[in-house]
Design a protein around this motif. Structure first.
Motif, PDB file in Angstrom:
ATOM      1  N   LEU A   1       0.847  -1.142  -0.044  1.00 21.62           N
ATOM      2  CA  LEU A   1      -0.091   0.000  -0.018  1.00 21.62           C
ATOM      3  C   LEU A   1       1.175   1.191  -0.002  1.00 21.62           C
ATOM      4  O   LEU A   1       0.649   2.138  -0.731  1.00 21.62           O
ATOM      5  N   LEU A   2       1.830   1.315   0.961  1.00 20.82           N
ATOM      6  CA  LEU A   2       2.534   2.553   1.012  1.00 20.82           C
ATOM      7  C   LEU A   2       3.533   2.616  -0.312  1.00 20.82           C
ATOM      8  O   LEU A   2       4.274   3.820  -0.508  1.00 20.82           O
ATOM      9  N   GLU A   3       3.858   1.634  -0.942  1.00 19.29           N
ATOM     10  CA  GLU A   3       4.573   2.023  -2.171  1.00 19.29           C
ATOM     11  C   GLU A   3       3.613   2.634  -3.312  1.00 19.29           C
ATOM     12  O   GLU A   3       4.191   3.305  -4.388  1.00 19.29           O
ATOM     13  N   GLN A   4       2.319   2.984  -2.979  1.00 22.66           N
ATOM     14  CA  GLN A   4       1.473   3.352  -4.024  1.00 22.66           C
ATOM     15  C   GLN A   4       1.414   4.948  -3.872  1.00 22.66           C
ATOM     16  O   GLN A   4       1.783   5.463  -2.590  1.00 22.66           O
ATOM     17  N   LYS A   5       0.849   5.650  -4.676  1.00 23.97           N
ATOM     18  CA  LYS A   5       0.806   7.194  -4.627  1.00 23.97           C
ATOM     19  C   LYS A   5      -0.652   7.655  -4.129  1.00 23.97           C
ATOM     20  O   LYS A   5      -1.546   7.346  -4.857  1.00 23.97           O
ATOM     21  N   PHE A   6      -0.629   8.158  -3.004  1.00 30.95           N
ATOM     22  CA  PHE A   6      -1.982   8.657  -2.178  1.00 30.95           C
ATOM     23  C   PHE A   6      -1.758  10.234  -2.266  1.00 30.95           C
ATOM     24  O   PHE A   6      -0.711  10.689  -2.278  1.00 30.95           O
ATOM     25  N   ASP A   7      -3.083  10.678  -2.161  1.00 31.78           N
ATOM     26  CA  ASP A   7      -3.148  12.357  -2.268  1.00 31.78           C
ATOM     27  C   ASP A   7      -2.739  12.518  -0.522  1.00 31.78           C
ATOM     28  O   ASP A   7      -2.696  13.670  -0.115  1.00 31.78           O
TER      29      ASP A   7
ATOM     30  N   ILE B   1       5.940   5.212   8.049  1.00 29.71           N
ATOM     31  CA  ILE B   1       4.788   5.870   7.177  1.00 29.71           C
ATOM     32  C   ILE B   1       5.419   6.938   6.496  1.00 29.71           C
ATOM     33  O   ILE B   1       5.039   7.305   5.467  1.00 29.71           O
ATOM     34  N   TYR B   2       5.970   7.861   7.251  1.00 26.35           N
ATOM     35  CA  TYR B   2       6.520   9.194   7.010  1.00 26.35           C
ATOM     36  C   TYR B   2       7.516   9.065   5.851  1.00 26.35           C
ATOM     37  O   TYR B   2       7.554   9.857   5.007  1.00 26.35           O
ATOM     38  N   LYS B   3       8.304   8.152   5.939  1.00 26.32           N
ATOM     39  CA  LYS B   3       9.454   7.934   5.043  1.00 26.32           C
ATOM     40  C   LYS B   3       8.738   7.751   3.747  1.00 26.32           C
ATOM     41  O   LYS B   3       9.401   8.025   2.671  1.00 26.32           O
ATOM     42  N   ALA B   4       7.918   6.592   3.695  1.00 30.02           N
ATOM     43  CA  ALA B   4       7.150   6.224   2.606  1.00 30.02           C
ATOM     44  C   ALA B   4       6.331   7.193   1.910  1.00 30.02           C
ATOM     45  O   ALA B   4       6.392   7.437   0.518  1.00 30.02           O
ATOM     46  N   ALA B   5       5.695   8.094   2.550  1.00 33.68           N
ATOM     47  CA  ALA B   5       5.043   9.255   2.079  1.00 33.68           C
ATOM     48  C   ALA B   5       5.928  10.368   1.659  1.00 33.68           C
ATOM     49  O   ALA B   5       5.621  10.955   0.616  1.00 33.68           O
TER      50      ALA B   5
END
Length: 493
Positions: free
Chosen positions: A177-183, A197-201
């Motif tokens: 999930l965290l590899e995907q681009k979210f808004d 989480i912050y690093k992935a974001a």
């Protein structure tokens, strides 16, 4: 649901750009769907929490069912006003123009929930995401699989599954999930995972809210009502067996108050749970063996002055108070997240403030004192996500207040209107006037540049106290007079 998360997010993005989620009627219908989900499934939710989390029905009703209903109803009551553009006070340079702030949804957001309140801490941020007009992927905790499965199976029956998706799985699925681009990403959980989480974001520059935790201290002043303080502090430690992000983690007090507090706490525990506490259904259990072992390890070598009984087969840890604690002890190096309260003695409020400020900023800070002077010392001299005077936990449920951490205890806030704001981009909008007088006032910026034009611009852009208010309430004839005076003062620029 399909495990093809890339396609799921792509479909959600197409739905979002269709404009489906943006209308008031749609948002309201989805919020009503959430309310219906909670209301119609209340008994099943309570049963699942009882079996999986060993929560007393009373605690689940208040911390899960009631809180979800309150948040949804507040959003339904205020949604229309939240969606309206706000009109900030404007500078006189823009007196003829419209200046507005529009709340725009981010798009497709990711909500990752924790295990300790597995329904409320998923639904609560989802309320804000829906109210703000977003599509969402919801990831419940794999540590409470029955709760997660119930959300996956049941929630789509109440809200639009083309806009809101429940995605279950463990670490591998979350990593995917965290590899995907979210808004936008909204995460509730530990500080350690929050950093992941912050690093992935950061890879996608995705804005993020992190609702974390940490060691939330309690200061017990010599002036405090020790009986009342003991009741409220120990209630906070016993609620959900201390498995709350805002649980009172450790107690700071003088040597004089320590013995009084322990005596009062012992009296309250016995009053609440009786002689056979282990058989009392009003006390929750630890979530699993891993957390049980972690907590019992923290007790090794400790000076236990109250409680201390444990049962690994029943995941039972009695409410426990530990004294003679050193700052280097393991129990002071991590968030406890259980029914264990260490006491550290400090002889003055100033020493307590120094102790708190020498550590990471906590999610919550609790102060028990009848002295306004001492209360203000902590209000002004400490830093935390929130502060609660003469109680614990209760600021969390006050939707008039923003809830969130600072520093290592979190980033961003939510609850009530703050949830709507969290999931909304505040878009600046300037709508310029096109009438002749408006163009006359704006022509001073055009070439040829002259000293007189520069003087007019400097005069108009001066920050004169109260002038913005006067100009904002000025009538058109008055504005004409003011600009005419400026014009003739500098004779046609």
């Amino acid at each position: 649901m399909s495990k093809d998360i890339e396609k799921t997010i792509s479909d959600l993005r197409k739905t979002f750009y269709s404009g489906k989620t943006k209308t008031y009627d749609f948002r309201r219908a989805q919020l009503n769907g959430l309310l219906q989900f909670v209301t119609e499934n209340e008994r099943q939710i309570l049963d699942i929490l009882s079996k999986e989390n060993r929560k007393p029905k009373f605690e689940s009703c208040i911390s899960e069912i009631s809180h979800m209903k309150t948040e949804i109803n507040e959003a339904l009551t205020n949604l229309k006003s939240w969606m309206q553009p706000t009109k900030p006070r404007k500078h006189i340079s823009y007196i003829l123009d419209k200046v507005e702030i529009h709340s725009q949804p981010y798009g497709v957001v990711l909500i990752i929930g924790p295990w300790n309140y597995p329904f409320d801490l998923v639904i609560s941020p989802l309320i804000g995401a829906i109210a703000a007009g977003n599509c969402a992927v919801v990831k419940p905790s794999e540590i409470t699989p029955a709760c997660a499965k119930f959300l996956e199976d049941t929630l789509p029956n109440y809200i639009d599954s083309s806009c809101y998706v429940v995605y279950n799985g463990g670490v591998a699925e979350t990593t995917k999930l965290l590899e995907q681009k979210f808004d936008y990403i909204f995460y509730t959980g530990s500080t350690a995972v929050g950093k992941i989480i912050y690093k992935a974001a950061a890879k996608h520059l995705t804005p993020t809210t992190l609702e974390l935790g940490g060691k939330s201290p309690v200061y017990l002043d010599d002036s405090a009502d020790v009986e009342l303080a003991a009741a409220r502090i120990m209630w906070g430690k016993c609620w959900n067996s201390g498995q709350s992000c805002v649980e009172p983690d450790y107690l700071l007090c003088s040597e004089y108050m320590k013995d009084k507090f322990v005596k009062a706490a012992k009296k309250k525990i016995q009053e609440w749970y009786g002689e056979k506490m282990k058989q009392n259904a009003d006390f929750c259990r630890i979530i699993n063996q891993n957390h049980f072992k972690r907590l019992t390890k923290l007790l090794e070598g400790s000076t236990i002055v109250l409680g201390g009984h444990t049962d690994p087969a029943d995941l039972y840890i009695e409410p426990t108070i530990v004294a003679n604690v050193k700052t280097t002890d393991p129990i002071m190096e991590e968030e406890i997240f259980g029914p264990i309260l260490p006491i550290i003695t400090v002889e003055t409020p100033e020493a307590a403030i120094e102790f708190i400020n020498n550590r990471e900023k906590p999610l919550a800070l609790y102060v028990f004192s009848t002295s306004k002077i001492e209360q203000n010392k902590f209000l002004d001299g400490t830093y935390s996500g929130g502060i609660c005077i003469n109680d614990v936990l209760m600021h969390y449920s006050c939707s008039a207040l923003p809830f969130g951490g600072v520093g290592a205890s979190g980033i961003g806030t939510y609850h009530g209107v703050y949830s709507f704001d969290t999931f909304s981009h505040k878009r600046a909008a300037l709508i310029k006037s096109l009438d002749r007088f408006g163009e006359f006032t704006q022509s001073v910026r055009y070439p040829p540049y002259t000293e007189n034009k520069l003087k007019i611009i400097n005069l108009v852009t001066m920050n004169i106290p109260g002038m913005d208010f006067v100009m904002s309430n000025a009538t058109l004839p008055l504005l004409l007079v003011i600009f005419a005076l400026l014009y003739f003062m500098y004779f046609k620029f």
